[in-house]
Scaffold this active site. Structure first.
Site, PDB file in Angstrom:
ATOM      1  N   THR A 237      12.361 -50.986  51.977  1.00 37.87           N
ATOM      2  CA  THR A 237      11.214 -50.658  52.832  1.00 37.87           C
ATOM      3  C   THR A 237      11.089 -49.147  53.054  1.00 37.87           C
ATOM      4  OG1 THR A 237      11.607 -52.754  53.945  1.00 37.87           O
ATOM      5  CG2 THR A 237      10.136 -51.215  55.052  1.00 37.87           C
TER       6      THR A 237
ATOM      7  N   VAL B 214      16.471 -42.381  64.956  1.00 32.29           N
ATOM      8  CA  VAL B 214      16.146 -42.857  66.303  1.00 32.29           C
ATOM      9  C   VAL B 214      14.639 -42.741  66.502  1.00 32.29           C
ATOM     10  CG1 VAL B 214      16.508 -42.533  68.784  1.00 32.29           C
ATOM     11  CG2 VAL B 214      18.360 -41.993  67.179  1.00 32.29           C
TER      12      VAL B 214
ATOM     13  N   ILE C 296       8.805 -41.343  65.658  1.00 29.67           N
ATOM     14  CA  ILE C 296       8.632 -40.486  66.850  1.00 29.67           C
ATOM     15  C   ILE C 296       9.542 -39.272  66.754  1.00 29.67           C
ATOM     16  CG2 ILE C 296       8.757 -40.386  69.371  1.00 29.67           C
ATOM     17  CD1 ILE C 296       8.790 -43.439  69.401  1.00 29.67           C
TER      18      ILE C 296
ATOM     19  N   GLY D 150       8.605 -56.739  58.729  1.00 30.61           N
ATOM     20  CA  GLY D 150       9.475 -55.660  58.235  1.00 30.61           C
ATOM     21  C   GLY D 150      10.051 -54.782  59.326  1.00 30.61           C
TER      22      GLY D 150
ATOM     23  N   ASP E 292      21.593 -52.171  67.439  1.00 29.86           N
ATOM     24  CA  ASP E 292      20.752 -51.109  66.877  1.00 29.86           C
ATOM     25  C   ASP E 292      20.400 -50.077  67.963  1.00 29.86           C
ATOM     26  OD1 ASP E 292      18.680 -50.240  64.681  1.00 29.86           O
ATOM     27  OD2 ASP E 292      17.481 -50.500  66.498  1.00 29.86           O
TER      28      ASP E 292
ATOM     29  N   LYS F 166      21.523 -46.008  68.485  1.00 25.83           N
ATOM     30  CA  LYS F 166      20.514 -44.952  68.707  1.00 25.83           C
ATOM     31  C   LYS F 166      20.796 -44.175  69.993  1.00 25.83           C
ATOM     32  CE  LYS F 166      16.955 -47.404  66.091  1.00 25.83           C
ATOM     33  NZ  LYS F 166      15.902 -48.428  66.175  1.00 25.83           N
TER      34      LYS F 166
ATOM     35  N   GLY G 274       9.185 -49.581  61.017  1.00 25.02           N
ATOM     36  CA  GLY G 274       8.163 -49.823  59.987  1.00 25.02           C
ATOM     37  C   GLY G 274       8.245 -48.799  58.886  1.00 25.02           C
TER      38      GLY G 274
HETATM   39  N1  HSE Z   1      15.131 -52.738  63.347  1.00 20.38           N
HETATM   40  C1  HSE Z   1      14.797 -51.471  63.905  1.00 20.38           C
HETATM   41  C2  HSE Z   1      13.801 -51.692  65.034  1.00 20.38           C
HETATM   42  C3  HSE Z   1      14.195 -50.614  62.831  1.00 20.38           C
HETATM   43  O1  HSE Z   1      13.295 -52.799  65.162  1.00 20.38           O
HETATM   44  O2  HSE Z   1      13.540 -50.781  65.807  1.00 20.38           O
HETATM   45  C4  HSE Z   1      14.063 -49.182  63.198  1.00 20.38           C
HETATM   46  O3  HSE Z   1      15.294 -48.596  63.463  1.00 20.38           O
END
Ligand code: HSE
Length: 400
Positions: free
Chosen positions: A11, A127, A131, A182, A196, A200, A297
């Site tokens: 992606t 992160v 942005i 995605g 996740d 970050k 994305g």
């Molecule tokens: N899986 C992560 C999210 C992708 O949904 O924010 C971007 O880091």
């Protein structure tokens, strides 16, 4: 012309190639020269793809090619990304990545390795997706002590919480939808369990304190326990549930936490819905600032990766200053944070008051056979003591 290699044609990697193609001229103008993809590393072949001839399967081809000035990593995961990153930098190449797992674990080491060689290791997309938050923290908010960063840093979970709230959809259905779009990680556990967001906020906290914050030290709760009943209560209270990743300055230390929180309309993060991310920053001189946009994305993330490549081309012979010392920092105990708690229990009000004292009761349409209430402001230790006394806690969510 600057030649780059893209590691991973999924992606984000294919997004990087697409951004470089679509915005070729303006990117060349801003970088000062053209940026061209020389190789794409992937285990797969891509017959029929316009870039199929650039695909290689052996990283050594890239590492040994002196013409490749920048390696862009978009594979995800710590290994082999770390080995490839090190290999690139040791071979005199700049490195850019969107990989938060890699940077949270080895960011300090890679930055030091790059800086010793007047190279750059940039990770603006790791992160907040598209942005700009890493660069502002590193280059713009340099006159402030950062007192708080609170972010909606995971698009998948924010999308899920929003959809559950707006449409009353079930957890599993909205997760599938997020994966199809995605947004989610290959293994969505990283999203829904908060891992996740944890990586970050570890990166952001490392940048604001200038030292290594280990993500393993950050208390992390995900959204898997959030139910339709919780969302009904939230609505009844005029609040929304958001997965927040936060860091607060407490004395000389930072305290970091990832957990679902109930926000009301007065919070700048309340209106951040769908896949959008937002990061609220409070500086001791600046006051409050908000960074808002597409946090996940293909193209938003790829745009941030390519912006790093442009920055690298602009700083080909010099390392961009970045303070992230490998020495590990001790975080403050997250239980020292104070907030109100929303609690659901099978106990009766008299038992609730015996444990928590005075509380505000909450009811929600369609939920019965339990007691729900809001506590006063209390720290995590006081909450755990009271909850232990009460016993039958069905749910508890922090109120911010
Ligand atoms: N899986 C992560 C999210 C992708 O949904 O924010 C971007 O880091």
């Amino acid at each position: 012309m600057v030649k780059i290699a893209v590691l991973g044609y999924g992606t984000i990697g294919s997004g990087v190639v697409e951004v470089l193609k679509k915005n070729k001229d303006i990117i060349a103008r801003r970088a000062g020269e053209e940026i061209a993809v020389k190789y794409i590393l992937d285990l797969r072949d891509f017959p029929g793809d316009p870039y199929e001839n650039l695909v290689v399967h052996d990283y050594e081809v890239i590492r040994n090619d002196e013409e490749v000035a920048v390696v862009v990593e978009a594979m995800g995961g710590v290994e082999p990304a770390f080995a490839f990153a090190k290999g690139a930098i040791l071979a005199g190449k700049h490195f850019a990545t969107s990989n938060k797992a890699l940077i949270a674990k080895h960011g300090a080491e890679l930055i030091a390795l790059a800086q010793e060689r007047s190279l750059n290791c940039l990770f603006g997309a790791s992160v907040g997706g598209g942005i700009p938050i890493i660069r502002p923290l590193n280059s713009c908010l340099t006159a402030d002590v950062i007192e708080e960063i609170s972010g909606i840093l995971n698009g998948t979970t924010n999308y899920m919480m929003t959809k559950m709230s707006d449409e009353g959809s079930e957890f599993d259905d909205v997760l599938k939808d997020a994966q199809q779009k995605g947004f989610a990680e290959a293994d969505p556990t990283a999203d829904i369990e908060g891992h996740d967001a944890c990586r970050k906020i570890a990166i952001l906290t490392s940048l604001i304190c200038g030292q290594q914050v280990d993500f393993e030290d950050i208390h992390t709760e995900g959204i898997t326990g959030i139910t339709a009943a919780d969302i009904r209560y939230a609505k009844a209270m005029g609040r929304r549930i958001k997965l927040l990743a936060s860091s607060y300055k407490m004395g000389d230390r930072y305290c970091a936490l990832v957990a679902p929180c109930l926000l009301d309309e007065s919070s700048p993060l309340y209106g951040v819905n769908g896949v959008f991310n937002a990061i609220f920053v409070r500086g001791n001189m600046l006051g409050d600032a908000m960074f808002y946009g597409s946090g996940a994305g293909k193209l938003p993330t790829a745009s941030a990766v390519v912006a790093d490549v442009v920055d690298i081309v602009r700083h080909k012979h010099v390392s961009i200053t970045m303070e992230w010392n490998p020495e590990k920092v001790e975080l403050e105990d997250y239980r020292r944070l104070t907030n109100r708690y929303f609690v659901r229990t099978s106990a009766e009000p008299a038992e609730v008051e015996a444990a928590f004292g005075e509380v505000s009761y909450v009811t929600a349409e369609g939920v019965s056979g339990e007691t729900a209430f809001l506590t006063d402001e209390m720290d995590g230790y006081a909450y755990e003591t009271a909850a232990g006394k009460l016993g039958s806690v069905l749910q508890s969510i922090r109120v911010k």
